[in-house]
Design a protein around this motif. Structure first.
Motif, short mmCIF file in Angstrom:
data_model
loop_
_atom_site.label_atom_id
_atom_site.label_comp_id
_atom_site.label_asym_id
_atom_site.label_seq_id
_atom_site.Cartn_x
_atom_site.Cartn_y
_atom_site.Cartn_z
N HIS A 79 -106.78 24.55 40.15
CA HIS A 79 -107.62 24.66 41.35
C HIS A 79 -106.90 25.48 42.41
N VAL A 84 -111.01 28.18 37.51
CA VAL A 84 -112.08 27.19 37.42
C VAL A 84 -112.10 26.62 36.00
N VAL A 85 -111.78 25.34 35.89
CA VAL A 85 -111.76 24.63 34.60
C VAL A 85 -113.07 23.88 34.45
N LEU A 86 -113.76 24.11 33.33
CA LEU A 86 -115.03 23.46 33.07
C LEU A 86 -114.93 22.36 32.02
N GLY A 87 -113.85 22.38 31.26
CA GLY A 87 -113.64 21.37 30.22
C GLY A 87 -112.18 21.37 29.80
N TYR A 88 -111.71 20.21 29.37
CA TYR A 88 -110.31 20.09 28.95
C TYR A 88 -110.24 18.96 27.95
N THR A 116 -111.65 24.92 28.65
CA THR A 116 -112.81 25.78 28.90
C THR A 116 -112.75 26.23 30.35
N VAL A 117 -112.76 27.55 30.53
CA VAL A 117 -112.67 28.13 31.87
C VAL A 117 -113.90 28.98 32.14
N ALA A 118 -114.15 29.22 33.41
CA ALA A 118 -115.31 30.01 33.82
C ALA A 118 -115.15 31.47 33.41
N GLU A 119 -116.27 32.10 33.16
CA GLU A 119 -116.27 33.53 32.83
C GLU A 119 -115.59 34.30 33.97
N THR A 121 -112.33 34.42 34.32
CA THR A 121 -111.03 33.82 34.61
C THR A 121 -109.90 34.72 34.13
N ALA A 156 -116.54 30.10 29.23
CA ALA A 156 -117.92 29.59 29.26
C ALA A 156 -118.78 30.45 30.17
#
Length: 156
Positions: A79, A84-88, A116-119, A121, A156
Motif C-alpha cells: 500500500h 494495489v493487491v487484489l488477492g493473496y 493478484t495485483v491491479a493491471e 502494476t 487482474a
C-alpha cells in the motif's frame, strides 16, 4: 506502539485416556488452544510422531504464522509503495531435519505467495516490497532459520 507486548494463549492437553502419561503409548498427543474470546483450535503431534494428520501441529502453526505475518506486512508495505493487491494466497513450506535422538528443527522456510495485483502494476516494485518485510515482521525477526520466498504475480 513501541515497547513490550504480551501475547497470551491457553494450551490444554486433551490426551489423558484415564491414566495420564503413566505409559508412553497410553496417552494421546492432543491438545487445544483455548485463547479467551477466540475459537478453539484442536491440535495434535506431527503425524510422523504418531499425531493425528487431520489436526494442526506446532510445526504447521509456526509456518502458518510466518506466512500470515509476511502477508500482513506485504499488504501494508505494498500500500505504501502504491502497489494495489487484489488477492493473496500462500502455500508456505518449512524444511526441517531430525537427529537420531529425535530432536528436530527447522533449517529454512519458503514462502510461495500468489499475489493478484491491479493491471498496470510495476512488478519490480511489487517484488521489492518483500525485501523490507524481514526487517519488520515480528515472526520473521524471531525465527532462527532463513526464510526465502518465491512470489508469483497475477495481473487482474
Amino acid at each position: 506502539m513501541s515497547g513490550t507486548h504480551n501475547f497470551d494463549a491457553k494450551v490444554v492437553w486433551t490426551g489423558n485416556q484415564g491414566t495420564g502419561n503413566t505409559r508412553y503409548q497410553g496417552y494421546a498427543r492432543t491438545w487445544e488452544v483455548r485463547t479467551p474470546g477466540k475459537p478453539v483450535i484442536k491440535c495434535s503431534n506431527d503425524p510422523l510422531l504418531g499425531g493425528n494428520p487431520h489436526l494442526h501441529n506446532p510445526e504447521d502453526m509456526l509456518i502458518a504464522a510466518l506466512s500470515a505475518c509476511h502477508m500482513l506486512w506485504y499488504l501494508h508495505l505494498a500500500h505504501d509503495a502504491g502497489v494495489v493487491v487484489l488477492g493473496y494466497e500462500d502455500d508456505p513450506v518449512g524444511h526441517g531435519e531430525s537427529e537420531p535422538s529425535g530432536a528436530g528443527r527447522f533449517v529454512s522456510a519458503e514462502l510461495r505467495p500468489r499475489i493478484t495485483v491491479a493491471e498496470g502494476t510495476d512488478l519490480a516494485r511489487a517484488e521489492a516490497v518483500h525485501f523490507d518485510i524481514s526487517k519488520v515482521c515480528f515472526i520473521a525477526r524471531s525465527v532462527a532459520f532463513p526464510v526465502y520466498y518465491s512470489a508469483r504475480y497475477v495481473i487482474a
